[in-house]
Each structure stands twice: as C-alpha cells, then as structure tokens.
Write a protein that holds these residues in place. Structure first.
Motif, PDB file in Angstrom:
ATOM      1  N   PHE A 130       0.850  -1.196   0.000  1.00  0.00           N
ATOM      2  CA  PHE A 130       0.000   0.000   0.000  1.00  0.00           C
ATOM      3  C   PHE A 130       0.881   1.238   0.000  1.00  0.00           C
ATOM      4  CE2 PHE A 130       0.556  -1.343   4.423  1.00  0.00           C
ATOM      5  CZ  PHE A 130       1.086  -0.208   5.002  1.00  0.00           C
ATOM      6  N   ASP A 131       0.288   2.352  -0.411  1.00  0.00           N
ATOM      7  CA  ASP A 131       0.938   3.651  -0.291  1.00  0.00           C
ATOM      8  C   ASP A 131       0.453   4.278   1.009  1.00  0.00           C
ATOM      9  OD1 ASP A 131       2.312   3.573  -2.721  1.00  0.00           O
ATOM     10  OD2 ASP A 131       0.571   4.322  -3.821  1.00  0.00           O
ATOM     11  N   LEU A 132       1.378   4.895   1.732  1.00  0.00           N
ATOM     12  CA  LEU A 132       1.026   5.590   2.958  1.00  0.00           C
ATOM     13  C   LEU A 132       0.555   6.989   2.573  1.00  0.00           C
ATOM     14  CD1 LEU A 132       0.997   5.211   6.028  1.00  0.00           C
ATOM     15  CD2 LEU A 132       3.308   6.157   6.073  1.00  0.00           C
ATOM     16  N   ARG A 133      -0.728   7.246   2.712  1.00  0.00           N
ATOM     17  CA  ARG A 133      -1.326   8.524   2.325  1.00  0.00           C
ATOM     18  C   ARG A 133      -0.863   9.648   3.225  1.00  0.00           C
ATOM     19  NH1 ARG A 133      -7.697  10.077   2.383  1.00  0.00           N
ATOM     20  NH2 ARG A 133      -7.676   9.503   0.228  1.00  0.00           N
ATOM     21  N   GLY A 134      -0.767   9.355   4.494  1.00  0.00           N
ATOM     22  CA  GLY A 134      -0.355  10.367   5.451  1.00  0.00           C
ATOM     23  C   GLY A 134      -0.074   9.710   6.781  1.00  0.00           C
ATOM     24  N   ARG A 135       0.644  10.450   7.624  1.00  0.00           N
ATOM     25  CA  ARG A 135       1.023   9.876   8.909  1.00  0.00           C
ATOM     26  C   ARG A 135       1.286  10.992   9.898  1.00  0.00           C
ATOM     27  NH1 ARG A 135       5.067   5.628  11.297  1.00  0.00           N
ATOM     28  NH2 ARG A 135       4.672   6.274  13.420  1.00  0.00           N
ATOM     29  N   SER A 136       0.870  10.771  11.124  1.00  0.00           N
ATOM     30  CA  SER A 136       1.229  11.643  12.232  1.00  0.00           C
ATOM     31  C   SER A 136       1.753  10.734  13.340  1.00  0.00           C
ATOM     32  CB  SER A 136       0.010  12.443  12.717  1.00  0.00           C
ATOM     33  OG  SER A 136      -0.919  11.583  13.355  1.00  0.00           O
ATOM     34  N   GLU A 137       2.007  11.294  14.490  1.00  0.00           N
ATOM     35  CA  GLU A 137       2.519  10.480  15.592  1.00  0.00           C
ATOM     36  C   GLU A 137       1.519   9.402  16.006  1.00  0.00           C
ATOM     37  OE1 GLU A 137       3.846  11.257  20.154  1.00  0.00           O
ATOM     38  OE2 GLU A 137       4.533  12.713  18.649  1.00  0.00           O
ATOM     39  N   SER A 138       0.219   9.698  15.879  1.00  0.00           N
ATOM     40  CA  SER A 138      -0.786   8.748  16.367  1.00  0.00           C
ATOM     41  C   SER A 138      -1.773   8.271  15.309  1.00  0.00           C
ATOM     42  CB  SER A 138      -1.555   9.364  17.533  1.00  0.00           C
ATOM     43  OG  SER A 138      -2.210  10.546  17.106  1.00  0.00           O
ATOM     44  N   ASN A 139      -1.559   8.623  14.044  1.00  0.00           N
ATOM     45  CA  ASN A 139      -2.466   8.202  12.978  1.00  0.00           C
ATOM     46  C   ASN A 139      -1.685   7.840  11.725  1.00  0.00           C
ATOM     47  OD1 ASN A 139      -5.272   8.838  14.037  1.00  0.00           O
ATOM     48  ND2 ASN A 139      -4.222  10.780  14.364  1.00  0.00           N
ATOM     49  N   ALA A 140      -2.251   6.926  10.942  1.00  0.00           N
ATOM     50  CA  ALA A 140      -1.685   6.586   9.637  1.00  0.00           C
ATOM     51  C   ALA A 140      -2.844   6.255   8.706  1.00  0.00           C
ATOM     52  CB  ALA A 140      -0.727   5.400   9.744  1.00  0.00           C
ATOM     53  N   PHE A 141      -2.676   6.601   7.431  1.00  0.00           N
ATOM     54  CA  PHE A 141      -3.726   6.397   6.444  1.00  0.00           C
ATOM     55  C   PHE A 141      -3.164   5.596   5.282  1.00  0.00           C
ATOM     56  CE2 PHE A 141      -4.406  10.229   8.848  1.00  0.00           C
ATOM     57  CZ  PHE A 141      -5.699  10.051   9.303  1.00  0.00           C
ATOM     58  N   LEU A 142      -3.672   4.381   5.103  1.00  0.00           N
ATOM     59  CA  LEU A 142      -3.192   3.466   4.075  1.00  0.00           C
ATOM     60  C   LEU A 142      -4.084   3.613   2.850  1.00  0.00           C
ATOM     61  CD1 LEU A 142      -2.206   2.476   6.851  1.00  0.00           C
ATOM     62  CD2 LEU A 142      -2.418   0.161   6.007  1.00  0.00           C
ATOM     63  N   ASP A 143      -3.503   4.103   1.763  1.00  0.00           N
ATOM     64  CA  ASP A 143      -4.262   4.363   0.548  1.00  0.00           C
ATOM     65  C   ASP A 143      -4.673   3.085  -0.163  1.00  0.00           C
ATOM     66  OD1 ASP A 143      -5.220   6.749  -0.350  1.00  0.00           O
ATOM     67  OD2 ASP A 143      -3.322   7.429  -1.184  1.00  0.00           O
ATOM     68  N   MET A 144      -5.891   3.098  -0.653  1.00  0.00           N
ATOM     69  CA  MET A 144      -6.419   2.032  -1.505  1.00  0.00           C
ATOM     70  C   MET A 144      -7.089   2.717  -2.699  1.00  0.00           C
ATOM     71  SD  MET A 144      -8.036  -0.590   1.333  1.00  0.00           S
ATOM     72  CE  MET A 144      -9.109   0.619   2.109  1.00  0.00           C
TER      73      MET A 144
END
Length: 182
Positions: free
Chosen positions: A51-65
């Motif tokens: 997957f591509d990592l859409r975005g990330r912070s210290e406590s969140n991550a968004f896995l692109d689909m």
C-alpha cells in the motif's frame, strides 16, 4: 437474482426510496481501526499488503487504496475505548439530508468536525458527501444506481488529479498551475 433491499419495487418499509428526501448510499469511503501502536500496526499491515502511505502523524496513519483508505488511530492501553475511533465512513449523495434525518429522529451527533453519530447499537458511523471526497464510482455504476447526476467539487477533483486519478477536466492545483484531469 433480485436485490431484497432494492428501491425499485418495495423496500419492506425500511430504507428509503430515491425520492424520499433521504440521502442515497453511494459506497464506503474508509474504515477506521484503533491500534495500540502505529509503528507496529504499519509493520503488521505492511507484512500482509502492499500500500501507499497517504499520510502519517505520531498517532495516525492512512493506508491508501486508490480512492478509499484504511485509517489507523493509536490509543494507549489506559486511554483505549473499543469504540472511540473505530468507525466506517459511508459515502452519500446528500450529506445535508442525513443531517436533517438525524435531527428528525433525535439521533445525537458526535462532537467531531464531520458528520459522525452512533447507531442504536453503538456502532460509530461517519457520513461524507460524494461531491467532497476523492472516492469515485464509475459513470456506468452511478447510472445503474440512479445517481448519474452526481458531481465532484473542485477540491475533490484536484485531490484526484494530484494522485493521477483525474476525471477529464482541467483544474487549478494547489500550486496555482493548471492540470488536465483524465
């Protein structure tokens, strides 16, 4: 095989018909899961899926689909509540109709910047308007759903274009340049 939940003939008294003033469900935008550690969660999901990592912070991550995503939200063990962040995001054709329905049925909205609520069983639901997000349905699918008139906002079109998923229009990008949407 016919769909027992179809709007074409009868919906058994539950749900909505296309002209009832209720929002039509269009699709699932995302699923959000609560995890104990973002790095461990990324390692785990990364060992299973590409997957591509859409975005990330210290406590969140968004896995692109593509035009959908999996949202991971970290909560410490002592702060963890099984339902604080877990939810699914439903795409509708008219979010304001959902707002009206929630008020009409005395359903409390959650204190978020979005349109979030809990169903009677405690499931957290987030509603997003089709026009405002990158999630798309093919034209022939929208037509088959009776939703052929749905359009995207300029922001949503720009987000799609920046990811190489344009929709055949020219829009101005965040840098002020224009790009042709495919």
């Amino acid at each position: 095989m016919s769909n027992p939940h179809s709007d074409s003939d009868s919906n058994g008294g539950s749900g909505s018909s296309p002209n009832s003033g209720s929002a039509r469900l269009v699709g699932i935008n995302h699923v959000a899961l609560e995890v104990g550690d973002i790095d461990e969660a990324l390692e785990f999901y990364g060992s299973l899926f590409a997957f591509d990592l859409r975005g990330r912070s210290e406590s969140n991550a968004f896995l692109d689909m593509g035009d959908q995503f999996l949202a991971l939200s970290e909560a410490a063990g002592d702060e963890r509540n099984d339902d604080d962040h877990r939810h699914f995001g439903l795409v509708v054709d008219d979010a304001s109709a959902v707002e009206d329905s929630l008020a009409e049925h005395d359903v409390d909205r959650l204190s978020t910047s979005g349109l979030d609520f809990r169903d009677p069983w405690g499931n957290r639901v987030q509603v997003v308007d089709y026009a405002e997000i990158q999630f798309t349905k093919a034209d022939h699918v929208l037509e088959g759903m009776g939703l052929s008139g749905l359009e995207k906002s300029e922001d949503a079109l720009e987000e799609l274009a920046e990811k190489g998923m344009g929709m055949g229009r020219e829009v101005e990008t965040g840098t002020g340049a224009k790009t042709e949407l495919e």
